[in-house]
Design an enzyme around this catalytic site. Structure first.
Site, PDB file in Angstrom:
ATOM      1  CG  MET A  24       4.352   2.056  -7.105  1.00 31.81           C
ATOM      2  SD  MET A  24       2.905   1.656  -7.914  1.00 31.81           S
ATOM      3  CE  MET A  24       3.686   0.740  -9.297  1.00 31.81           C
ATOM      4  N   PRO A  25       2.082   5.421  -7.458  1.00 31.18           N
ATOM      5  CG  PRO A  25       0.373   7.075  -7.913  1.00 31.18           C
ATOM      6  CD  PRO A  25       1.979   6.427  -8.095  1.00 31.18           C
ATOM      7  CG  PHE A  26      -2.219   0.256  -5.061  1.00 28.95           C
ATOM      8  CD1 PHE A  26      -2.502  -0.353  -5.969  1.00 28.95           C
ATOM      9  CD2 PHE A  26      -3.069   0.025  -3.678  1.00 28.95           C
ATOM     10  CE1 PHE A  26      -3.438  -1.393  -6.070  1.00 28.95           C
ATOM     11  CE2 PHE A  26      -4.033  -0.949  -3.929  1.00 28.95           C
ATOM     12  CZ  PHE A  26      -4.350  -1.584  -4.769  1.00 28.95           C
TER      13      PHE A  26
ATOM     14  CG  ASP B 248       3.560   4.946 -11.637  1.00 30.08           C
ATOM     15  OD1 ASP B 248       3.024   3.735 -11.032  1.00 30.08           O
ATOM     16  OD2 ASP B 248       4.511   5.426 -10.764  1.00 30.08           O
TER      17      ASP B 248
ATOM     18  CB  THR C 252      -0.762   3.270  -0.893  1.00 33.69           C
ATOM     19  OG1 THR C 252      -1.986   2.934  -0.050  1.00 33.69           O
ATOM     20  CG2 THR C 252       0.476   2.996  -0.083  1.00 33.69           C
TER      21      THR C 252
END
Length: 133
Positions: free
Chosen positions: A1-3, A39, A74
């Site tokens: 789950m990178p942002f 994702d 992130t």
């Protein structure tokens, strides 16, 4: 789950270039870190070069110019140094291939956190007790 947040100069930075940069970063995350293809959570922002809202210098001998792209990712902790280095290389390669951005202008930072630091909706911490990416 990178942002992912991507900031680039506007003017020549149109929606197509921003989309290409977003695809470059996402494809690099999928290829190098095994992030699931679906994702994808990104904020893509163009900045007006006439207003000078992005600042940069030639730190560590890298000669940057108005083509600079800041990429802030992130993600949950746990990747090796080797994986991170592969990610940086692949982002630079794909940013050049997809968006025509010179690799010297690709500035990437990673910020890691834990599973408890994420809520993917509904006010829940979905990763607590979960073994997913």
């Amino acid at each position: 789950m990178p942002f992912v947040r991507i900031d680039a100069h506007g003017g020549d930075t149109d929606d197509d270039r921003l989309d290409a940069l977003g695809r470059a970063v996402h494809d690099a995350l999928v290829e190098t870190l095994g992030i699931p293809r679906d994702d994808r959570f990104q904020v893509l922002t163009a900045h007006d070069p006439a207003r000078g809202t992005l600042r940069y210098d030639d730190y560590l001998g890298v000669r940057r110019d108005e083509g600079i792209v800041f990429v802030a990712i992130t993600l949950r902790a746990g990747r090796t140094t080797r994986q991170k280095q592969a990610l940086y290389r692949r982002i630079a390669q794909l940013a050049e291939e997809y968006a025509g951005t010179d690799p010297r202008n690709v500035f990437v930072t990673l910020a890691e956190n834990t599973s408890a630091d994420w809520s993917l909706g509904n006010g829940l911490a979905q990763y607590i007790g979960s073994g997913s990416c």
